[in-house]
Design a protein around this motif. Sequence first.
Motif, PDB file in Angstrom:
ATOM      1  N   PHE A 417       0.806  -1.214   0.000  1.00  0.00           N
ATOM      2  CA  PHE A 417       0.000   0.000   0.000  1.00  0.00           C
ATOM      3  C   PHE A 417       0.844   1.272   0.000  1.00  0.00           C
ATOM      4  O   PHE A 417       0.303   2.374   0.072  1.00  0.00           O
ATOM      5  CB  PHE A 417      -0.957   0.012   1.200  1.00  0.00           C
ATOM      6  CG  PHE A 417      -0.314  -0.384   2.501  1.00  0.00           C
ATOM      7  CD1 PHE A 417       0.434   0.517   3.238  1.00  0.00           C
ATOM      8  CD2 PHE A 417      -0.463  -1.678   2.985  1.00  0.00           C
ATOM      9  CE1 PHE A 417       1.021   0.145   4.444  1.00  0.00           C
ATOM     10  CE2 PHE A 417       0.124  -2.068   4.190  1.00  0.00           C
ATOM     11  CZ  PHE A 417       0.867  -1.148   4.918  1.00  0.00           C
ATOM     12  N   ASN A 418       2.174   1.159  -0.085  1.00  0.00           N
ATOM     13  CA  ASN A 418       3.041   2.335  -0.123  1.00  0.00           C
ATOM     14  C   ASN A 418       3.048   2.983  -1.511  1.00  0.00           C
ATOM     15  O   ASN A 418       2.691   2.363  -2.520  1.00  0.00           O
ATOM     16  CB  ASN A 418       4.469   1.971   0.255  1.00  0.00           C
ATOM     17  CG  ASN A 418       4.655   1.751   1.743  1.00  0.00           C
ATOM     18  OD1 ASN A 418       5.393   0.864   2.152  1.00  0.00           O
ATOM     19  ND2 ASN A 418       3.989   2.536   2.571  1.00  0.00           N
ATOM     20  N   THR A 419       3.514   4.230  -1.560  1.00  0.00           N
ATOM     21  CA  THR A 419       3.600   4.939  -2.837  1.00  0.00           C
ATOM     22  C   THR A 419       4.605   4.277  -3.773  1.00  0.00           C
ATOM     23  O   THR A 419       4.314   4.037  -4.951  1.00  0.00           O
ATOM     24  CB  THR A 419       3.998   6.406  -2.596  1.00  0.00           C
ATOM     25  OG1 THR A 419       3.003   7.040  -1.783  1.00  0.00           O
ATOM     26  CG2 THR A 419       4.139   7.152  -3.916  1.00  0.00           C
ATOM     27  N   CYS A 420       5.789   3.975  -3.254  1.00  0.00           N
ATOM     28  CA  CYS A 420       6.829   3.364  -4.088  1.00  0.00           C
ATOM     29  C   CYS A 420       6.753   1.848  -3.918  1.00  0.00           C
ATOM     30  O   CYS A 420       7.493   1.247  -3.133  1.00  0.00           O
ATOM     31  CB  CYS A 420       8.216   3.883  -3.709  1.00  0.00           C
ATOM     32  SG  CYS A 420       9.522   3.369  -4.847  1.00  0.00           S
ATOM     33  N   SER A 421       5.819   1.233  -4.651  1.00  0.00           N
ATOM     34  CA  SER A 421       5.589  -0.201  -4.481  1.00  0.00           C
ATOM     35  C   SER A 421       5.597  -0.944  -5.814  1.00  0.00           C
ATOM     36  O   SER A 421       5.034  -2.028  -5.923  1.00  0.00           O
ATOM     37  CB  SER A 421       4.244  -0.436  -3.781  1.00  0.00           C
ATOM     38  OG  SER A 421       3.179   0.146  -4.514  1.00  0.00           O
ATOM     39  N   SER A 422       6.277  -0.376  -6.802  1.00  0.00           N
ATOM     40  CA  SER A 422       6.347  -1.017  -8.117  1.00  0.00           C
ATOM     41  C   SER A 422       7.795  -1.122  -8.574  1.00  0.00           C
ATOM     42  O   SER A 422       8.657  -0.338  -8.148  1.00  0.00           O
ATOM     43  CB  SER A 422       5.558  -0.210  -9.152  1.00  0.00           C
ATOM     44  OG  SER A 422       6.203   1.031  -9.409  1.00  0.00           O
ATOM     45  N   GLU A 423       8.057  -2.065  -9.452  1.00  0.00           N
ATOM     46  CA  GLU A 423       9.400  -2.226  -9.987  1.00  0.00           C
ATOM     47  C   GLU A 423       9.878  -0.966 -10.702  1.00  0.00           C
ATOM     48  O   GLU A 423      11.070  -0.629 -10.657  1.00  0.00           O
ATOM     49  CB  GLU A 423       9.456  -3.424 -10.943  1.00  0.00           C
ATOM     50  CG  GLU A 423       9.409  -4.778 -10.259  1.00  0.00           C
ATOM     51  CD  GLU A 423       8.016  -5.253  -9.895  1.00  0.00           C
ATOM     52  OE1 GLU A 423       7.891  -6.404  -9.460  1.00  0.00           O
ATOM     53  OE2 GLU A 423       7.045  -4.471 -10.055  1.00  0.00           O
ATOM     54  N   ALA A 424       8.967  -0.256 -11.371  1.00  0.00           N
ATOM     55  CA  ALA A 424       9.355   0.979 -12.059  1.00  0.00           C
ATOM     56  C   ALA A 424       9.883   2.008 -11.063  1.00  0.00           C
ATOM     57  O   ALA A 424      10.895   2.684 -11.321  1.00  0.00           O
ATOM     58  CB  ALA A 424       8.168   1.545 -12.836  1.00  0.00           C
ATOM     59  N   SER A 428      13.850   3.385 -10.643  1.00  0.00           N
ATOM     60  CA  SER A 428      14.192   4.806 -10.774  1.00  0.00           C
ATOM     61  C   SER A 428      14.715   5.420  -9.485  1.00  0.00           C
ATOM     62  O   SER A 428      15.593   6.287  -9.522  1.00  0.00           O
ATOM     63  CB  SER A 428      12.975   5.596 -11.263  1.00  0.00           C
ATOM     64  OG  SER A 428      11.920   5.533 -10.316  1.00  0.00           O
ATOM     65  N   SER A 429      14.201   4.980  -8.326  1.00  0.00           N
ATOM     66  CA  SER A 429      14.560   5.658  -7.072  1.00  0.00           C
ATOM     67  C   SER A 429      15.471   4.848  -6.164  1.00  0.00           C
ATOM     68  O   SER A 429      16.288   5.411  -5.434  1.00  0.00           O
ATOM     69  CB  SER A 429      13.293   6.051  -6.302  1.00  0.00           C
ATOM     70  OG  SER A 429      12.584   4.905  -5.867  1.00  0.00           O
ATOM     71  N   LEU A 430      15.356   3.526  -6.193  1.00  0.00           N
ATOM     72  CA  LEU A 430      16.192   2.704  -5.310  1.00  0.00           C
ATOM     73  C   LEU A 430      17.516   2.317  -5.944  1.00  0.00           C
ATOM     74  O   LEU A 430      18.559   2.317  -5.279  1.00  0.00           O
ATOM     75  CB  LEU A 430      15.457   1.417  -4.920  1.00  0.00           C
ATOM     76  CG  LEU A 430      14.281   1.501  -3.973  1.00  0.00           C
ATOM     77  CD1 LEU A 430      13.861   0.107  -3.560  1.00  0.00           C
ATOM     78  CD2 LEU A 430      14.602   2.339  -2.755  1.00  0.00           C
TER      79      LEU A 430
END
Length: 507
Positions: A417-424, A428-430
Motif C-alpha cells: 500500500f506504499n507509494t513506491c511499491s512497483s518495480e518501475a 528509478s529511485s532505489l
Amino acid sequence: MRHPPRLSVLFTGAALVMASGAFAVTGTASGAAAAPLCTVEYSVAGQWAGGFQGAVTVTNNGSALNGWSLGFAFPAGQGVTQGWGAKWSQTGAAVTAGNESWNADLGTGAKVTAGFIASWSGANTAPTIFTLDGTPCATGPGPDPTPTTPPSPTVPTPTPTGPADPPGPVTGAPELTVTGNRLTDQRGATRRLLGVNRSGGEFMCVQGHGIFDGPVDDASVRAIADWKANTVRIPLNEECWLGLDNIRPEYRGSNYVDAVKGLVGRVLARGMTPVVELHWTYGQYTGNSSGCADVHASCQKPMPDARYSPAFWTSVANAFKSDRRIVFDLFNEPYPDRATPTTGQAWTCWRDGGTCPGIGYEVAGMQDLVDSVRATGARNLVLVPGIAYSNDLSQWLTQSPTDPTGNLAAAWHVYNFNTCSSEACWDSSLAPVAARVPLVAGEIGENTCGHAFIDRVMAWFDARALSYLGWTWNTWNCSSGPALITSYDGTPTGFGTGLRDHLRAQN
C-alpha cells in the motif's frame, strides 16, 4: 509499521588497497570531439591467495549517455569470476562491464560504480588502459598490489577451492562493514541481512503490559533461525530504555535494558545479526497523519525528538559498542514530509533537525543521531532510513549525514500500500542508491495474508544482492497487519509461508 490495536526495515578491483587509497586515471578523448571524456578510479578492497575483490568508479565528463560500456585489459592474466553493478564478460585479457537496465543513464558529471571478484597468480598488476564506449582514456601509473592477509588478523585466511574462490564468510553473526555498496564481514566476504522483525519492545512497556509481545526465550529464537533467517530486527521504545517515570517500574530502565540485552544475546547465540532500532519516541504531534496526541512515546512520531533521542542512542551505543556484530537502526519511519509544506523542507528537517515546520517539538535530525552514536566510540554499522515512512530515498544520497567511520547504509520500507511499491519506482529511485551504498529493506510486507507482493520485492532485491527483513514475527491476525506466524514455534501464516520458503531457498 503501525500496529494493530492491542489491549486498549563494487566493483573492488584487482589491486590491494594501498595506504593512499584508490588511484585515478583521467581520460581525454583522442577521437572525435563528440566522444565522451571519462575519469576512472580503480581500487581493491581485499586480496587473498589466488583471488581478490575490486571496484571501478567511472565518471562521465562528456555528453550524457543512455547505455555505456567500460573496457580494460588485465595485464597479468587475472580473470573475473563474478561481478555486480554491471554486466561482466571477459575474452582473454579483455574485460567488458556493460550497464544494467537500472544504471544505463550516465549524465554529464555522473558516476557509476561496479564491482567484481577475480583470480590472480604470480602478479596482480593493476590495469592501466580504460575505455568508455570504445573511447580511450589517458592513463596514469597505478600501484602494483602487494599481497597481504585479509582485513582481520584474528580470523584465519580462507583456503580457496579454486583459483577464483572469493573469501569465505565468517561463521555466525559477522562484524559488518560498508565496502562500496556492499556489506562485508571480517574476511571481506559480501553479506546480506535476510530475516524478520520481532515487534513488541516498542509498545508493550509504554502500554503497561510487559516488555515483549510473546516469548523471546531460546526456543522462540531458535524457531526464527529454523526459517534460515540470519537477522532479527528488534524495535525499541526510548522512554522505556531511558527509564522515564511514566513507564511502570517493572518495565523500564535496567529491567527493560537487561531484557533487550538478553534477547540480543540469544539472537547472537543462534548465529544471527541483531538490529536494535528506535521505533517509538517522545514529542507531541497532532498534525497530518498523526498516530496519537500523546506527548509520550506511545506511537510513531514524524521525527525523533531532541530531548531524549540523542540520549537514547548514546546509551544504546555505549551498551553495545564492544560488539560490532550488533547493528544500529536510527529511527523506524520518519514522515516529516506529512508536516512540512515542501519536500525540500522535509529532507532538511530529516538531516538537521531543530525547529521543523509543522512539528511542535524540537527535532533530532539523522546527523544528530549519528553524532551521538559515534561520540561513544562505537563503530557498529548504522542504518539510516528515508522519509515518507522510510519509503522515499529520493534525496538520501545528497542529504545523508556524514559519518567519520564511513559505516552507514540506507534503510527502506515497503508494503503493497506504499507509494513506491512497483518495480518501475524501484528502478528509478532505489537502484541509484543501491549502486552507491548498501541498501537494507528493514520492513517488507503486505496486508493480503498472502505473499505475491513480497515475492516481487524479494526477486528485485535478490537480483541485486540486497537485504530485506519481513514484518513481523508476531501472532497477530494477518488481515489487520502483516503477521508472519500463527505460533511462536514458527508455524507460518500464508504471508509467512512465502518469506519462510524464500529464506530457506536463499540460505
